[in-house]
Design a protein around this motif. Structure first.
Motif, PDB file in Angstrom:
ATOM      1  N   ARG A  25       0.602  -1.169   0.002  1.00 17.39           N
ATOM      2  CA  ARG A  25      -0.048   0.074   0.117  1.00 17.39           C
ATOM      3  C   ARG A  25       0.928   1.215  -0.061  1.00 17.39           C
ATOM      4  N   LEU A  28       2.112   1.975  -3.422  1.00 17.89           N
ATOM      5  CA  LEU A  28       0.934   2.466  -4.182  1.00 17.89           C
ATOM      6  C   LEU A  28       0.772   3.742  -3.899  1.00 17.89           C
ATOM      7  N   ARG A  29       0.909   4.155  -2.747  1.00 13.41           N
ATOM      8  CA  ARG A  29       0.716   5.658  -2.165  1.00 13.41           C
ATOM      9  C   ARG A  29       1.582   6.071  -1.275  1.00 13.41           C
ATOM     10  N   TYR A  87      -3.210  12.954 -10.069  1.00 16.14           N
ATOM     11  CA  TYR A  87      -4.148  12.324  -9.124  1.00 16.14           C
ATOM     12  C   TYR A  87      -5.332  13.168  -9.010  1.00 16.14           C
ATOM     13  N   LEU A 111      -7.504   4.062  -7.734  1.00 18.31           N
ATOM     14  CA  LEU A 111      -6.957   3.689  -6.305  1.00 18.31           C
ATOM     15  C   LEU A 111      -8.071   3.263  -5.293  1.00 18.31           C
ATOM     16  N   SER A 112      -9.202   3.879  -5.527  1.00 18.50           N
ATOM     17  CA  SER A 112     -10.335   3.302  -4.519  1.00 18.50           C
ATOM     18  C   SER A 112     -11.584   3.738  -5.339  1.00 18.50           C
ATOM     19  N   GLN A 128     -10.923  -1.037  -8.632  1.00 18.80           N
ATOM     20  CA  GLN A 128      -9.480  -1.216  -8.578  1.00 18.80           C
ATOM     21  C   GLN A 128      -8.822  -1.919  -9.334  1.00 18.80           C
ATOM     22  N   GLU A 149     -11.008   7.823  -6.368  1.00 22.60           N
ATOM     23  CA  GLU A 149     -10.013   8.098  -6.400  1.00 22.60           C
ATOM     24  C   GLU A 149      -9.148   7.688  -7.511  1.00 22.60           C
ATOM     25  N   LYS A 150      -8.312   8.374  -8.433  1.00 21.00           N
ATOM     26  CA  LYS A 150      -7.652   7.888  -9.643  1.00 21.00           C
ATOM     27  C   LYS A 150      -6.123   8.254  -9.637  1.00 21.00           C
ATOM     28  N   ARG A 197       3.275   2.906 -11.719  1.00 19.23           N
ATOM     29  CA  ARG A 197       3.416   3.312 -10.116  1.00 19.23           C
ATOM     30  C   ARG A 197       4.785   3.788  -9.879  1.00 19.23           C
TER      31      ARG A 197
END
Length: 357
Positions: A25, A28-29, A87, A111-112, A128, A149-150, A197
């Protein structure tokens, strides 16, 4: 060399993240919001958000849903040379109607949350594990649901087209159209997504994109564009994934160039040999060694590839005969048989399916 550069980036990122909980995670973020150091806006003003996002992408309608009181948009944007990393979140349901994007492709990786995206005639329920790509020559309508969220990759259409031509070594006369549905669990797309990513992570650490362009910036961008062309189904995917033997002979290169420039013409082996500057026998032996086929066999395959691209690019009303003639076939019966053998369906079937319309 290119793979080594990307491998070094990914390994470096992984080493830094090994000591963090939830490594996947975190990868990814890396920040609270991806690309947090490249904040473009954070606002509850719908018109300000619409106008600011439009400056980076294109003019569009932005319509919040019933829970508009929770509208709270964020857009982070890191500009490159031929693409940008982004984003975006909106905080509530929003309807977005940009029409045709005109001069760029937009790859969207949730992303979500989820979204409903229509590009051309195809509608995709994004999640996702299912992303989308918007083709600039197809009209787009979207609904981003609350909590969506993308990450978005904006690719200049000219740069993508030129990259495809460099890879194939030939001109592409029609706009490239991708399948709008990006299945992120496909092996090739998993590999491409990791690179995407990684690029976001590098931008997050101010290693590239934005105000600090890395010395390998052009290479990073070319890898992302070429990788997507290779991974995502499109009107030229059959050409991109076809085996490309290494050819070193200048004579073979001249022969290939001559054939690709005269696909629609009734050329002969003698003309090809003359253009290559060698004898017919030498040409035949060279093609057999390099491609495992005769020069005419190679020419037929290129004509079939061109016909397949046309069948996916033109309107459904186009006659099969028009496609055949433009691709250099003058006997419709033999053309249909060869097409079916190469692609498993008839030219008419491809026209009617129009998967990417």
């Amino acid at each position: 060399m290119r793979n080594k550069v990307w491998l070094a980036i990914v390994l470096a990122l992984r080493l830094k993240l090994l000591r963090l909980p939830g490594m996947e995670r975190a990868f990814l973020r890396i920040s609270a919001d991806p690309l947090g150091g490249h904040r473009l806006l954070h606002s509850t003003d719908v018109e300000l958000v619409r106008a600011t996002v439009a400056e980076q992408f294109c003019d569009h309608d932005l319509i919040p849903g019933p829970a508009h009181d929770s509208f709270n948009a964020c857009h982070n944007h890191a500009q490159g040379q031929s693409l940008s990393l982004n984003y975006i979140r909106y905080g509530c349901d929003v309807t977005i109607n940009p029409g045709e994007l005109t001069d760029f492709y937009l790859v969207q990786i949730p992303l979500s949350g989820g979204a409903r995206v229509r590009n051309g005639r195809k509608t995709v329920e994004a999640s996702q594990r299912v992303g989308t790509v918007l083709n600039p020559t197809r009209e787009t309508q979207m609904i981003w649901y609350e909590g969506c969220e993308k990450l978005l990759l904006q690719i200049d259409a000219t740069a993508l087209h030129q990259t495809a031509e460099r890879i194939l070594g030939q001109s592409i006369l029609h706009p490239i159209v991708f399948d709008p549905e990006v299945r992120l669990n496909a092996p090739r797309l998993q590999n491409w997504e990791r690179k995407f990513r990684a690029a976001v992570a590098v931008a997050d650490q101010n290693g590239a994109f934005g105000g600090r362009q890395h010395k390998h910036q052009a290479l990073f961008e070319e890898e992302l564009i070429a990788g997507f062309l290779m991974a995502q189904p499109s009107t030229i995917h059959h050409m991109m994934t076809q085996a490309q033997p290494h050819v070193s002979s200048p004579q073979i290169n001249r022969a290939r160039s001559y054939m690709l420039e005269h696909l629609a013409d009734p050329i002969t082996v003698a003309q090809i040999a003359a253009a290559a500057g060698c004898s017919i026998r030498s040409l035949q032996l060279s093609f057999q060694q390099s491609f495992g086929c005769t020069p005419i066999g190679f020419l037929q395959r290129q004509r079939l590839n061109h016909a397949h691209m046309l069948a996916q690019s033109v309107t459904r009303e186009t006659l099969v005969s028009s496609i055949a003639y433009e691709a250099g076939f003058f006997h419709l019966g033999r053309f249909s048989i060869a097409y079916r053998e190469a692609f498993g369906c008839s030219p008419r079937d491809t026209l009617l399916q129009k998967r990417f319309s």
